[in-house]
Design a protein around this motif. Sequence first.
Motif, PDB file in Angstrom:
ATOM      1  N   MET A  25       0.846  -1.201   0.000  1.00 24.63           N
ATOM      2  CA  MET A  25       0.000   0.000   0.000  1.00 24.63           C
ATOM      3  C   MET A  25       0.885   1.256   0.000  1.00 24.63           C
ATOM      4  SD  MET A  25      -3.236   0.560   2.537  1.00 24.63           S
ATOM      5  CE  MET A  25      -2.611   1.927   3.485  1.00 24.63           C
ATOM      6  N   SER A  26       0.503   2.235  -0.795  1.00 22.98           N
ATOM      7  CA  SER A  26       1.341   3.446  -0.820  1.00 22.98           C
ATOM      8  C   SER A  26       0.947   4.398   0.309  1.00 22.98           C
ATOM      9  CB  SER A  26       1.219   4.144  -2.176  1.00 22.98           C
ATOM     10  OG  SER A  26      -0.109   4.517  -2.365  1.00 22.98           O
ATOM     11  N   ILE A  27       1.798   5.367   0.518  1.00 24.69           N
ATOM     12  CA  ILE A  27       1.574   6.326   1.603  1.00 24.69           C
ATOM     13  C   ILE A  27       0.281   7.097   1.353  1.00 24.69           C
ATOM     14  CG2 ILE A  27       2.558   8.406   2.653  1.00 24.69           C
ATOM     15  CD1 ILE A  27       5.151   7.024   2.608  1.00 24.69           C
ATOM     16  N   THR A  28      -0.536   7.217   2.377  1.00 22.21           N
ATOM     17  CA  THR A  28      -1.872   7.796   2.172  1.00 22.21           C
ATOM     18  C   THR A  28      -1.796   9.280   1.798  1.00 22.21           C
ATOM     19  OG1 THR A  28      -2.105   8.417   4.466  1.00 22.21           O
ATOM     20  CG2 THR A  28      -2.912   6.221   3.859  1.00 22.21           C
ATOM     21  N   LYS A  29      -2.828   9.707   1.057  1.00 22.72           N
ATOM     22  CA  LYS A  29      -2.898  11.117   0.661  1.00 22.72           C
ATOM     23  C   LYS A  29      -2.991  12.014   1.892  1.00 22.72           C
ATOM     24  CE  LYS A  29      -4.745  11.001  -3.969  1.00 22.72           C
ATOM     25  NZ  LYS A  29      -5.917  10.669  -4.737  1.00 22.72           N
ATOM     26  N   THR A  30      -3.694  11.513   2.912  1.00 23.42           N
ATOM     27  CA  THR A  30      -3.843  12.314   4.138  1.00 23.42           C
ATOM     28  C   THR A  30      -2.472  12.591   4.756  1.00 23.42           C
ATOM     29  OG1 THR A  30      -5.789  10.972   4.497  1.00 23.42           O
ATOM     30  CG2 THR A  30      -5.151  12.414   6.320  1.00 23.42           C
ATOM     31  N   LEU A  31      -1.653  11.561   4.792  1.00 26.07           N
ATOM     32  CA  LEU A  31      -0.324  11.719   5.397  1.00 26.07           C
ATOM     33  C   LEU A  31       0.532  12.695   4.572  1.00 26.07           C
ATOM     34  CD1 LEU A  31       1.153  10.722   7.865  1.00 26.07           C
ATOM     35  CD2 LEU A  31       1.915   8.730   6.594  1.00 26.07           C
ATOM     36  N   ILE A  32       0.414  12.607   3.262  1.00 30.37           N
ATOM     37  CA  ILE A  32       1.199  13.512   2.407  1.00 30.37           C
ATOM     38  C   ILE A  32       0.702  14.950   2.586  1.00 30.37           C
ATOM     39  CG2 ILE A  32       1.837  14.077   0.013  1.00 30.37           C
ATOM     40  CD1 ILE A  32       1.592  11.028  -0.565  1.00 30.37           C
ATOM     41  N   SER A  33      -0.626  15.098   2.692  1.00 37.66           N
ATOM     42  CA  SER A  33      -1.129  16.465   2.879  1.00 37.66           C
ATOM     43  C   SER A  33      -0.775  16.980   4.288  1.00 37.66           C
ATOM     44  CB  SER A  33      -2.627  16.533   2.537  1.00 37.66           C
ATOM     45  OG  SER A  33      -3.397  16.780   3.660  1.00 37.66           O
ATOM     46  N   ASN A  34      -0.719  16.072   5.280  1.00 35.70           N
ATOM     47  CA  ASN A  34      -0.261  16.484   6.620  1.00 35.70           C
ATOM     48  C   ASN A  34       1.187  16.949   6.583  1.00 35.70           C
ATOM     49  OD1 ASN A  34      -2.652  15.957   7.829  1.00 35.70           O
ATOM     50  ND2 ASN A  34      -2.029  14.000   8.748  1.00 35.70           N
ATOM     51  N   PHE A  35       1.975  16.281   5.777  1.00 35.51           N
ATOM     52  CA  PHE A  35       3.381  16.672   5.642  1.00 35.51           C
ATOM     53  C   PHE A  35       3.466  18.133   5.194  1.00 35.51           C
ATOM     54  CE2 PHE A  35       7.076  17.335   2.875  1.00 35.51           C
ATOM     55  CZ  PHE A  35       8.109  17.059   3.767  1.00 35.51           C
ATOM     56  N   THR A  36       2.726  18.462   4.142  1.00 37.04           N
ATOM     57  CA  THR A  36       2.745  19.836   3.624  1.00 37.04           C
ATOM     58  C   THR A  36       2.272  20.824   4.688  1.00 37.04           C
ATOM     59  OG1 THR A  36       2.293  18.900   1.463  1.00 37.04           O
ATOM     60  CG2 THR A  36       1.944  21.263   1.696  1.00 37.04           C
ATOM     61  N   LYS A  37       1.179  20.457   5.388  1.00 32.13           N
ATOM     62  CA  LYS A  37       0.619  21.385   6.398  1.00 32.13           C
ATOM     63  C   LYS A  37       1.587  21.620   7.556  1.00 32.13           C
ATOM     64  CE  LYS A  37      -4.127  20.026   5.888  1.00 32.13           C
ATOM     65  NZ  LYS A  37      -4.987  19.004   6.437  1.00 32.13           N
ATOM     66  N   VAL A  38       2.186  20.534   8.044  1.00 33.82           N
ATOM     67  CA  VAL A  38       3.096  20.659   9.193  1.00 33.82           C
ATOM     68  C   VAL A  38       4.316  21.504   8.805  1.00 33.82           C
ATOM     69  CG1 VAL A  38       4.670  19.361  10.706  1.00 33.82           C
ATOM     70  CG2 VAL A  38       2.337  18.558  10.361  1.00 33.82           C
ATOM     71  N   ARG A  39       4.850  21.254   7.610  1.00 34.46           N
ATOM     72  CA  ARG A  39       6.032  22.005   7.167  1.00 34.46           C
ATOM     73  C   ARG A  39       5.697  23.496   7.033  1.00 34.46           C
ATOM     74  NH1 ARG A  39      10.891  20.337   7.645  1.00 34.46           N
ATOM     75  NH2 ARG A  39      11.597  20.970   5.578  1.00 34.46           N
ATOM     76  N   GLN A  40       4.494  23.779   6.516  1.00 29.38           N
ATOM     77  CA  GLN A  40       4.114  25.195   6.363  1.00 29.38           C
ATOM     78  C   GLN A  40       3.896  25.866   7.717  1.00 29.38           C
ATOM     79  OE1 GLN A  40       0.772  24.828   3.727  1.00 29.38           O
ATOM     80  NE2 GLN A  40       2.051  24.981   1.874  1.00 29.38           N
ATOM     81  N   ARG A  41       3.303  25.108   8.648  1.00 26.32           N
ATOM     82  CA  ARG A  41       3.030  25.707   9.957  1.00 26.32           C
ATOM     83  C   ARG A  41       4.336  26.153  10.644  1.00 26.32           C
ATOM     84  NH1 ARG A  41       2.209  24.475  15.427  1.00 26.32           N
ATOM     85  NH2 ARG A  41       0.723  25.977  16.328  1.00 26.32           N
ATOM     86  N   THR A  42       5.379  25.356  10.504  1.00 28.18           N
ATOM     87  CA  THR A  42       6.671  25.721  11.103  1.00 28.18           C
ATOM     88  C   THR A  42       7.128  27.077  10.561  1.00 28.18           C
ATOM     89  OG1 THR A  42       7.247  23.386  11.226  1.00 28.18           O
ATOM     90  CG2 THR A  42       9.065  24.957  11.406  1.00 28.18           C
ATOM     91  N   GLU A  43       6.991  27.244   9.259  1.00 25.66           N
ATOM     92  CA  GLU A  43       7.448  28.501   8.656  1.00 25.66           C
ATOM     93  C   GLU A  43       6.545  29.655   9.059  1.00 25.66           C
ATOM     94  OE1 GLU A  43       8.555  28.050   4.516  1.00 25.66           O
ATOM     95  OE2 GLU A  43       9.611  26.181   4.971  1.00 25.66           O
ATOM     96  N   SER A  44       5.246  29.364   9.247  1.00 22.48           N
ATOM     97  CA  SER A  44       4.355  30.464   9.645  1.00 22.48           C
ATOM     98  C   SER A  44       4.672  30.931  11.079  1.00 22.48           C
ATOM     99  CB  SER A  44       2.881  30.095   9.459  1.00 22.48           C
ATOM    100  OG  SER A  44       2.519  29.172  10.435  1.00 22.48           O
TER     101      SER A  44
END
Length: 385
Positions: free
Chosen positions: A1-20
């Motif tokens: 099974m490939s990495i879930t879309k939710t996890l990939i979208s969480n990755f983007t959100k978490v990375r952006q939050r750090t910068e914000s």
Amino acid sequence: MSITKTLISNFTKVRQRTESICAPLEKEDYAIQPTEDVSPPKWHLGHTTWFFEQFILVQYVEDYQVFNKEFSFIFNSYYEKLGERILRTDRGNLSRPTVDEVYAYRKYVDEIMEQHLPALSCDEIENILTIGLNHEEQHQELLITDIKYILGHNPLLPSYGYFKAHLPIEENEEWVQMKRGQYDIGFRGDTFCYDNELNPHTVFIEEYAIRNTLVSNQEYLVFVENGGYQKFDLWHSEGWDWVQKNENKSPMYWHKLNGKWNHYTLEGLQELDLNAPVTHINYFEAFAFAQWAGHRLPTEFEWEAANQQFKWGQCWEWTESAYLPYPGYKKPDGALGEYNGKFMVNQKVLRGASVATSPSHSRSTYRNFFQPHLRWQYTGIRLAK
Ligand SMILES: [Fe+2]
């Protein structure tokens, strides 16, 4: 099974939050390390990026080229298995790489992560990615408290900008009565938790009572003004040494100006908010206050058994418990085995979560830990008897 879309979208959100979180900073704020335990914001930005580069890209992406060969030396925090690294105390010497270079490093790693994650498929990578996101959320909290320390120790006490305030403590303070008996401790779900919350087990606790509210600034102010910091018999020996050596007379960030108590907040210096929970006190202070009040701090098991009765998420609460492994604890294999287990000595457990804790990064079984003299986190007091 490939990495879930939710996890990939969480990755983007978490990375952006750090910068914000860093967005209100000026470049001059990024490189400062005013004390050993506070890391420069620039270092947090690089270290959290190195974590994904080291644990995912280097391991699982064929022909991956690291952004800069020297970055592992400066951004590895404490992983002995991953090679040599700079001293913690030297993080503030990193005038280079520049802030722009560190942001370029983030962008480079993020783009390659986002490009390759959908094709990577194994439970192991999903687990490491989840740990990486939780790791970055822990650093988001550290970023907030480190920025507060950096600005709060600038003689001009500049403001960071808007930051959510503590909720006022409600009037209806009560002692929650807890029965003598067996209680389940530790994480039992099937979602993420840290290794230190495993293995779930049963403990026996004698009858006790625990307050449903935190100790307020108002209550702590009475302790300060009644000479709490001058009475050696309220303190542990190490705590009394700490009081004497540093001439401490109040929590971190309290300032008495023209006879009035103020406290530094991320929004600048303000009149002390008497209804807010007391924060930025260390374990020595929490213990001394509890002695003075004729009560005590709860153990981490007493806290966990009663936590349904609390409103929490205001500040981390010192417990009387040493940070120790749960029965049957086993360090994970590989470098990630260094994440928690090796710190299980000379530290106290804190429970709850604080106003600086990232959203959804809290659990009733979560075990935070710090050395007893540290107080730059949003730490507070809940009493038991
Ligand atoms: Fe880290």
